[in-house]
Scaffold this active site. Structure first.
Site, short mmCIF file in Angstrom:
data_model
loop_
_atom_site.label_atom_id
_atom_site.label_comp_id
_atom_site.label_asym_id
_atom_site.label_seq_id
_atom_site.Cartn_x
_atom_site.Cartn_y
_atom_site.Cartn_z
CD1 TRP A 131 -2.66 1.62 0.47
CD2 TRP A 131 -2.04 1.86 2.61
NE1 TRP A 131 -3.40 2.65 1.01
CE2 TRP A 131 -3.04 2.82 2.32
CE3 TRP A 131 -1.50 1.82 3.90
CZ2 TRP A 131 -3.51 3.73 3.27
CZ3 TRP A 131 -1.97 2.72 4.85
CH2 TRP A 131 -2.96 3.66 4.52
CG ASP A 211 -2.52 -2.69 7.16
OD1 ASP A 211 -3.71 -2.74 7.55
OD2 ASP A 211 -2.08 -1.77 6.46
CE LYS A 246 -10.28 0.25 3.28
NZ LYS A 246 -9.88 1.20 2.30
C1 LMR Z 1 -6.81 2.28 -0.54
O1 LMR Z 1 -5.76 1.60 -0.52
O2 LMR Z 1 -7.32 2.72 -1.56
C2 LMR Z 1 -7.52 2.54 0.76
O3 LMR Z 1 -6.86 1.93 1.81
C3 LMR Z 1 -7.77 3.98 0.97
C4 LMR Z 1 -6.54 4.75 1.32
O4 LMR Z 1 -6.55 5.39 2.37
O5 LMR Z 1 -5.57 4.71 0.57
#
Ligand code: LMR
Length: 399
Positions: A131, A211, A246
């Protein structure tokens, strides 16, 4: 005129995920589709208000409670119900510090700052890719961030690469793992793979940070908690960041939690005192409303049942959209295999769109995907899936 204080302040690039939503909102094309951010939308393209949440909110409203401060570490009823849900009987909860946080990101931030206190010289290892905010968040907390292999050149999980790197990480370093529904690839580890990872992490004295932002979106709440409970069962140490954005569709309420599994009650008390200090100097105390609603849903058997049902329906609809997208792409690009889309879990598919293709997809067709090729399959529906398949097939052919 005086020199401006901000003359040397540079403008930063937009956020790779939320910045895309900004561009989407500004897009005038009525056919625009946002597959960028990880937000579940229902069949009508709307973010759902879950019935269990609505009922909990009505019950809260009927109480007409005053808006006093929540404690620094959040609502006790929230913290205890979340800890029970996440850990079940895998951990002695008297050894686990659980605090309410501002969504999953807030939980990661509290965890990162606690790690700065407990283990300032450690490096943080994240998956390649991960992420986007993971690297930024831990780097901003002062850590050197390294990566371990995850997504192989063949588009499948590079487990051998992951194990080889993990086996060489120095003792004391932090390993961030996605408990389920890996973001961005959607490629998850099997239970046996988790056991192997847990063994190496413990043998080498690494600190696991799980996470858990998408619990319930792969196979169900309990099945998706497997990795967390596996690590918790040996007594820690373990960091878990958790989000209801979510799973309860409570995005804007910023409802999440950080749990830290410690060795004993005395250690827990010391850790908790440090987390409270970090929260106090950052935002003082969290907001109450969303967490109170979440705690009610978790504690009330009928609301909990309703939630299981609604979460299950979201999960099933996402899987359906995956199958449909794979089918529609295969129809348009015969000879190419899109079955990987159906083997991935959670809200995201690593679509195998290249960055130039993703850019063309949004500039030519107003279909927004991340430059990494990540698309949010939870934003597909019967009204937009043909258009998306058509445009994806076009850019995959043309570029
Ligand atoms: C995402 O990865 O799109 C979500 O977790 C929202 C974010 O905060 O990035």
């Amino acid at each position: 005129m005086q020199n401006s204080l901000f003359a040397n302040v540079q403008e930063l690039p937009r956020d790779p995920i939320l910045g895309l939503t900004e561009a989407f909102v500004a897009d005038k094309n009525p056919a625009r589709v946002n597959l960028g951010v990880g937000v579940y939308q229902d069949e009508n393209g709307r973010v759902p208000l879950l019935a269990c949440v609505k009922q909990a909110e009505e019950a809260l409203l009927a109480k007409a409670a005053p808006h006093s401060y929540a404690p620094i570490d959040g609502l006790p009823a929230f913290n205890s119900t979340v800890a029970k849900m996440v850990f079940a009987d895998s951990a002695d909860l008297a050894h686990v510090a659980t605090v309410q946080a501002l969504g999953g990101t807030g939980a990661l931030k509290l965890g990162a700052e606690l790690l700065r206190v407990a283990s300032p010289g450690a490096k943080v290892w994240i998956s390649d890719p991960s992420w986007e905010n993971h690297r930024a968040l831990f780097a901003a907390a002062g850590f050197t961030v390294e990566t371990y292999p995850y997504y192989g050149a063949d588009g499948e999980l590079d487990f051998a690469g992951l194990i080889a790197t993990l086996s060489a990480i120095p003792a004391g370093d932090v390993v961030l793992l996605h408990a389920c529904c890996h973001n961005p690839t959607g490629l998850d580890l099997t239970q046996d793979q988790w056991r192997r990872i847990a063994r190496i992490v413990r043998e080498r004295g690494l600190t696991p940070f799980l996470d858990t932002a998408y619990m319930g979106f792969a196979e169900g709440l309990d099945a998706d908690a497997f990795s967390v409970r596996l690590f918790a069962a040996d007594g820690g140490p373990l960091f878990v960041s958790f989000s209801f954005s979510k799973s309860l569709s409570l995005y804007g309420e910023r409802v999440g939690a950080l749990s830290v599994v410690t060795a004993n009650a005395a250690e827990r008390a010391r850790v908790l005192s440090q987390i409270k200090r970090i929260a106090r100097i950052t935002y003082s105390s969290p907001a109450s409303h969303g967490a109170a609603a979440a705690a009610l849903v978790l504690a009330d058997p009928d609301l909990r049942k309703q939630w299981d049902h609604e979460l299950g329906a979201m999960r099933v609809r996402i899987k359906l959209m995956r199958a449909l997208l794979a089918e529609k792409l295969a129809e348009r690009l015969p000879g190419r295999d899109f079955s990987y889309i159906t083997r991935q879990n959670g809200m995201f598919s690593y679509s195998r769109l290249t960055a130039p293709q993703a850019i063309a997809l949004r500039e030519k067709y107003s279909v927004y995907a991340l430059d990494s090729g990540r698309i949010c399959v939870a934003a597909l529906n019967n009204a937009n899936i043909d258009q998306v398949a058509e445009c994806v097939a076009k850019v995959m052919t043309e570029i």
